[in-house]
Design a protein around this motif. Structure first.
Motif, mmCIF file in Angstrom:
data_model
loop_
_atom_site.group_PDB
_atom_site.id
_atom_site.type_symbol
_atom_site.label_atom_id
_atom_site.label_comp_id
_atom_site.label_asym_id
_atom_site.label_seq_id
_atom_site.Cartn_x
_atom_site.Cartn_y
_atom_site.Cartn_z
ATOM 1 N N LEU A 34 0.873 -1.170 0.000
ATOM 2 C CA LEU A 34 0.000 0.000 0.000
ATOM 3 C C LEU A 34 0.912 1.223 0.000
ATOM 4 O O LEU A 34 1.588 1.496 0.991
ATOM 5 C CB LEU A 34 -0.909 0.008 1.232
ATOM 6 N N LEU A 35 0.955 1.921 -1.109
ATOM 7 C CA LEU A 35 1.879 3.035 -1.306
ATOM 8 C C LEU A 35 1.117 4.355 -1.282
ATOM 9 O O LEU A 35 0.154 4.545 -2.022
ATOM 10 C CB LEU A 35 2.589 2.882 -2.652
ATOM 11 N N GLY A 36 1.537 5.252 -0.415
ATOM 12 C CA GLY A 36 0.877 6.544 -0.348
ATOM 13 C C GLY A 36 1.548 7.440 0.670
ATOM 14 O O GLY A 36 2.367 6.989 1.463
ATOM 15 N N PRO A 37 1.215 8.734 0.659
ATOM 16 C CA PRO A 37 1.835 9.670 1.596
ATOM 17 C C PRO A 37 1.298 9.476 3.008
ATOM 18 O O PRO A 37 0.325 8.744 3.225
ATOM 19 C CB PRO A 37 1.427 11.042 1.044
ATOM 20 N N ASN A 38 1.922 10.125 3.974
ATOM 21 C CA ASN A 38 1.407 10.115 5.335
ATOM 22 C C ASN A 38 -0.012 10.670 5.330
ATOM 23 O O ASN A 38 -0.282 11.711 4.738
ATOM 24 C CB ASN A 38 2.285 10.970 6.252
ATOM 25 N N GLY A 39 -0.915 9.971 5.992
ATOM 26 C CA GLY A 39 -2.298 10.425 6.052
ATOM 27 C C GLY A 39 -3.168 9.928 4.924
ATOM 28 O O GLY A 39 -4.340 10.301 4.840
ATOM 29 N N ALA A 40 -2.626 9.075 4.041
ATOM 30 C CA ALA A 40 -3.413 8.610 2.893
ATOM 31 C C ALA A 40 -4.441 7.554 3.278
ATOM 32 O O ALA A 40 -5.370 7.294 2.515
ATOM 33 C CB ALA A 40 -2.482 8.050 1.816
ATOM 34 N N GLY A 41 -4.277 6.922 4.439
ATOM 35 C CA GLY A 41 -5.213 5.887 4.866
ATOM 36 C C GLY A 41 -4.594 4.516 4.991
ATOM 37 O O GLY A 41 -5.296 3.537 5.296
ATOM 38 N N LYS A 42 -3.273 4.410 4.800
ATOM 39 C CA LYS A 42 -2.617 3.100 4.821
ATOM 40 C C LYS A 42 -2.723 2.428 6.185
ATOM 41 O O LYS A 42 -3.146 1.270 6.295
ATOM 42 C CB LYS A 42 -1.133 3.243 4.435
ATOM 43 N N THR A 43 -2.335 3.144 7.240
ATOM 44 C CA THR A 43 -2.358 2.563 8.578
ATOM 45 C C THR A 43 -3.778 2.274 9.029
ATOM 46 O O THR A 43 -4.045 1.256 9.684
ATOM 47 C CB THR A 43 -1.658 3.507 9.575
ATOM 48 N N THR A 44 -4.720 3.142 8.669
ATOM 49 C CA THR A 44 -6.125 2.892 9.008
ATOM 50 C C THR A 44 -6.617 1.617 8.342
ATOM 51 O O THR A 44 -7.335 0.817 8.947
ATOM 52 C CB THR A 44 -7.001 4.080 8.585
ATOM 53 N N ALA A 45 -6.202 1.400 7.092
ATOM 54 C CA ALA A 45 -6.628 0.204 6.365
ATOM 55 C C ALA A 45 -6.126 -1.065 7.050
ATOM 56 O O ALA A 45 -6.902 -2.002 7.283
ATOM 57 C CB ALA A 45 -6.126 0.259 4.925
ATOM 58 N N ILE A 46 -4.839 -1.111 7.414
ATOM 59 C CA ILE A 46 -4.351 -2.336 8.037
ATOM 60 C C ILE A 46 -4.827 -2.447 9.482
ATOM 61 O O ILE A 46 -4.904 -3.558 10.017
ATOM 62 C CB ILE A 46 -2.818 -2.468 7.943
#
Length: 326
Positions: A34-46
């Motif tokens: 999952l590639l994206g900037p800080n705040g893109a939703g990556k950590t929320t998704a996992i």
């Protein structure tokens, strides 16, 4: 059966949508990024996939186990390495591993054998009796990965695993992750905002921006879609160049922070003509470079902006609403 199946997964915090109806499948044994900037939703998704957060809507299955209907089953099937360190610095490497194994109720004989195996895997067996507070950042990340594997999960989550590490340590850790995937056949979900990390480690990458997946493919295919070559021009006339330059072999031109990014076919064949076009309009060129497309170019192509941190207000509000880990 897919190792991970995600369908319309959404998370809202009040009127802020952190993850917006994302869907994807991950094969067994795949390294998925999952590639994206800080705040893109990556950590929320996992966090939702690992049962730390309840989804607002949508569904997800890990090895056929529903993340909402059988949270205990999901937790037994996964390992996770958090973005923030979660080791006890006053315990030794062995004691941290042993404590984790006891939480998962692994019998003593099996637990001790696995601890030895995992410490050897990450080359920390000679430091097993050292306090974690004496470890470097890279050693701590390796220990966290070993701990996450102790109960033999089928899916491992790595949340920004090399954040804050120096380039040499990052490269070493990448080797550990690749070897782990090859030797154990474990499915790995990796979140990162480092382009080179996603490019070198991942079988497939999902570009996530403002909570949405905007593109998903292999790193090679994502780069190839951008165009064959990229010409970067620094100029005080960047806006006018990007808005006015045309030619049959130019695939697109965009301006970012004083740079014109021009995608074209066979840059070496058209560079002189490109310079004649720009010079003929009287535009100033301060620097020019040619390169093959990167994942950053793909990110720019699909999102229209640079890989940088999201607006601070939205990020801070999301963090305040997320539950803290104890």
């Amino acid at each position: 059966m897919a190792a991970v199946l995600v369908d319309g997964l959404t998370k809202r915090f009040g009127d802020f949508t952190a993850v917006d109806a994302i869907s994807f499948e991950i094969k067994e044994g795949e390294i998925f990024g999952l590639l994206g900037p800080n705040g893109a939703g990556k950590t929320t998704a996992i966090s939702m996939l690992s049962t730390l957060l309840e989804p607002t809507s949508g569904r997800a299955l890990l090895n056929g186990i529903d993340i909402q209907n059988d949270q205990d089953g999901v937790r037994k099937a996964i390992g996770i390495v958090f973005q923030d360190q979660s080791l006890d610095e006053e315990l030794t490497a062995w004691e941290n591993m042993d404590f984790h194994g006891r939480l998962y109720r692994i019998p003593k004989v099996i637990r001790e054998a696995r601890i030895g195996e995992m410490l050897r895997l990450v080359e920390l067996e000679d430091r097993q009796d050292s306090l974690v507070k004496t470890f470097s950042g890279g050693m701590r990340r390796r220990l966290e990965i070993a701990r996450g594997l102790l109960h033999e999960p089928s899916v491992l989550f790595l949340d920004e695993p090399t954040l804050g590490l120096d380039p040499q340590t990052r490269n070493h850790l990448w080797e550990y992750i690749r070897n782990l995937n090859r030797r154990k056949g474990i499915t790995i979900i990796l979140t990162t905002h480092y382009m080179d990390e996603a490019d070198r480690l991942c079988n497939r990458v999902a570009i996530i921006d403002r909570g949405r997946i905007v593109a998903m493919d292999t790193p090679a295919n994502l780069k190839n879609r951008v165009g064959e070559d990229v010409v970067s021009i620094t100029s005080p006339d960047a806006d006018r160049i990007a808005g006015g330059i045309t030619a049959p072999w130019i695939l697109g031109a965009e301006q970012y922070d004083g740079q014109v990014i021009i995608r074209l076919q066979s840059a070496e064949d058209h560079l002189l003509e490109l310079l004649r076009i720009i010079g003929g309009e009287g535009y100033t060129i301060r620097s020019i470079s040619i390169r093959k497309p990167t994942l950053e170019d793909a990110f720019l192509h699909y999102t229209g902006r640079e890989m940088r941190q999201e607006e601070a207000g939205a990020v801070d509000r999301m963090r305040m609403m997320m539950p803290r880990r104890n």
